[in-house]
Motif scaffolding. Structure first.
Motif, PDB file in Angstrom:
ATOM      1  N   VAL A 250       0.839  -1.208   0.000  1.00 27.91           N
ATOM      2  CA  VAL A 250       0.000   0.000   0.000  1.00 27.91           C
ATOM      3  C   VAL A 250       0.874   1.257   0.000  1.00 27.91           C
ATOM      4  N   VAL A 251       1.924   1.246   0.800  1.00 29.30           N
ATOM      5  CA  VAL A 251       2.829   2.396   0.852  1.00 29.30           C
ATOM      6  C   VAL A 251       3.479   2.620  -0.516  1.00 29.30           C
ATOM      7  N   ALA A 252       3.882   1.537  -1.176  1.00 30.29           N
ATOM      8  CA  ALA A 252       4.477   1.655  -2.508  1.00 30.29           C
ATOM      9  C   ALA A 252       3.458   2.183  -3.519  1.00 30.29           C
ATOM     10  N   ASN A 253       2.200   1.782  -3.383  1.00 29.51           N
ATOM     11  CA  ASN A 253       1.160   2.283  -4.284  1.00 29.51           C
ATOM     12  C   ASN A 253       0.943   3.785  -4.123  1.00 29.51           C
ATOM     13  N   TYR A 254       1.192   4.310  -2.926  1.00 28.37           N
ATOM     14  CA  TYR A 254       1.085   5.743  -2.698  1.00 28.37           C
ATOM     15  C   TYR A 254       2.330   6.488  -3.167  1.00 28.37           C
ATOM     16  N   GLY A 255       3.355   5.758  -3.569  1.00 23.91           N
ATOM     17  CA  GLY A 255       4.563   6.378  -4.101  1.00 23.91           C
ATOM     18  C   GLY A 255       5.614   6.710  -3.069  1.00 23.91           C
ATOM     19  N   PHE A 256       5.557   6.097  -1.905  1.00 24.10           N
ATOM     20  CA  PHE A 256       6.551   6.345  -0.864  1.00 24.10           C
ATOM     21  C   PHE A 256       7.510   5.177  -0.764  1.00 24.10           C
ATOM     22  N   GLU A 257       8.654   5.436  -0.146  1.00 29.12           N
ATOM     23  CA  GLU A 257       9.629   4.384   0.122  1.00 29.12           C
ATOM     24  C   GLU A 257       9.177   3.609   1.360  1.00 29.12           C
ATOM     25  N   ALA A 258       9.417   2.312   1.353  1.00 30.99           N
ATOM     26  CA  ALA A 258       9.024   1.483   2.494  1.00 30.99           C
ATOM     27  C   ALA A 258       9.824   1.839   3.745  1.00 30.99           C
ATOM     28  N   THR A 259      11.012   2.423   3.581  1.00 30.30           N
ATOM     29  CA  THR A 259      11.838   2.785   4.735  1.00 30.30           C
ATOM     30  C   THR A 259      11.272   3.965   5.509  1.00 30.30           C
ATOM     31  N   GLU A 260      10.327   4.705   4.922  1.00 25.35           N
ATOM     32  CA  GLU A 260       9.726   5.849   5.594  1.00 25.35           C
ATOM     33  C   GLU A 260       8.590   5.441   6.536  1.00 25.35           C
ATOM     34  N   PHE A 261       8.216   4.169   6.517  1.00 26.43           N
ATOM     35  CA  PHE A 261       7.127   3.668   7.346  1.00 26.43           C
ATOM     36  C   PHE A 261       7.606   2.431   8.091  1.00 26.43           C
ATOM     37  N   SER A 262       7.218   2.305   9.351  1.00 26.09           N
ATOM     38  CA  SER A 262       7.526   1.089  10.112  1.00 26.09           C
ATOM     39  C   SER A 262       6.214   0.450  10.560  1.00 26.09           C
ATOM     40  N   VAL A 263       6.236  -0.879  10.670  1.00 24.22           N
ATOM     41  CA  VAL A 263       5.024  -1.651  10.953  1.00 24.22           C
ATOM     42  C   VAL A 263       5.235  -2.483  12.201  1.00 24.22           C
ATOM     43  N   SER A 264       4.225  -2.534  13.040  1.00 25.16           N
ATOM     44  CA  SER A 264       4.222  -3.460  14.179  1.00 25.16           C
ATOM     45  C   SER A 264       2.818  -4.050  14.301  1.00 25.16           C
ATOM     46  N   THR A 265       2.760  -5.279  14.763  1.00 23.93           N
ATOM     47  CA  THR A 265       1.479  -5.968  14.916  1.00 23.93           C
ATOM     48  C   THR A 265       1.319  -6.428  16.354  1.00 23.93           C
ATOM     49  N   SER A 266       0.083  -6.549  16.761  1.00 21.63           N
ATOM     50  CA  SER A 266      -0.207  -7.084  18.092  1.00 21.63           C
ATOM     51  C   SER A 266      -1.527  -7.835  18.032  1.00 21.63           C
ATOM     52  N   GLY A 267      -1.692  -8.723  18.958  1.00 21.86           N
ATOM     53  CA  GLY A 267      -2.902  -9.534  18.994  1.00 21.86           C
ATOM     54  C   GLY A 267      -2.644 -10.890  18.370  1.00 21.86           C
ATOM     55  N   SER A 268      -3.677 -11.701  18.362  1.00 21.42           N
ATOM     56  CA  SER A 268      -3.547 -13.036  17.786  1.00 21.42           C
ATOM     57  C   SER A 268      -4.686 -13.272  16.804  1.00 21.42           C
TER      58      SER A 268
END
Length: 155
Positions: free
Chosen positions: A90-108
């Motif tokens: 999704v970030v790439a589709n918006y035209g941004f570099e993936a390094t400009e965004f960080s992702v974390s997940t929680s839950g199961s």
């Protein structure tokens, strides 16, 4: 009063002597430079306004799509990896570099449980053409999706 006589603006005229006496000449250059500087600052400010909402919208959309994709996986162990991959896409589709965004997940990814994807975006305070950035700020958003109560998983 004689209207046929031209008005004198030469060296001896009253208008010319008055400007020399009070020192009124030569102030246009400093005022013009100040005006150019103010206009330059306004142009920079106006060009930076779209940076923050654009990245915020990309982060919100990426978090929502990542959470949706994660709860629909066949193997619950693949959920965080699928969420991260979807955020990157999704970030790439918006035209941004993936390094400009960080992702974390929680839950199961279990029946009835919430699964949260948090995306943190770097928002540059000043972004000059040519890639120079000054004063980046971090902005975080998250999206939570609940796994359906009667969701079945492959054994």
């Amino acid at each position: 009063m004689n209207h046929d006589r031209p008005v004198s603006v030469g060296k001896g005229s009253l208008r010319c002597r008055r400007f020399r006496a009070y020192g009124d000449s030569g102030f246009a250059a400093p005022e013009a430079m100040f005006l150019i500087f103010v206009i330059f600052l306004v142009i920079i400010f106006v060009s930076l306004i779209p940076l923050m909402p654009e990245r915020q919208h990309a982060a919100r959309a990426a978090a929502a799509e990542g959470a949706r994709a994660a709860i629909l996986v066949d193997d619950p162990a693949d959920g965080p990896a699928v969420a991260e991959a979807m955020v990157g896409q999704v970030v790439a589709n918006y035209g941004f570099e993936a390094t400009e965004f960080s992702v974390s997940t929680s839950g199961s990814i279990e029946r009835g449980q919430p699964f949260t994807v948090t995306v943190q975006a770097q928002i540059p305070a000043i972004d000059f053409p040519g890639g120079r950035q000054f004063g980046p700020a971090l902005w975080s958003t998250s999206a939570t999706e609940r796994v359906e109560d009667y969701r079945s998983f492959d054994p």
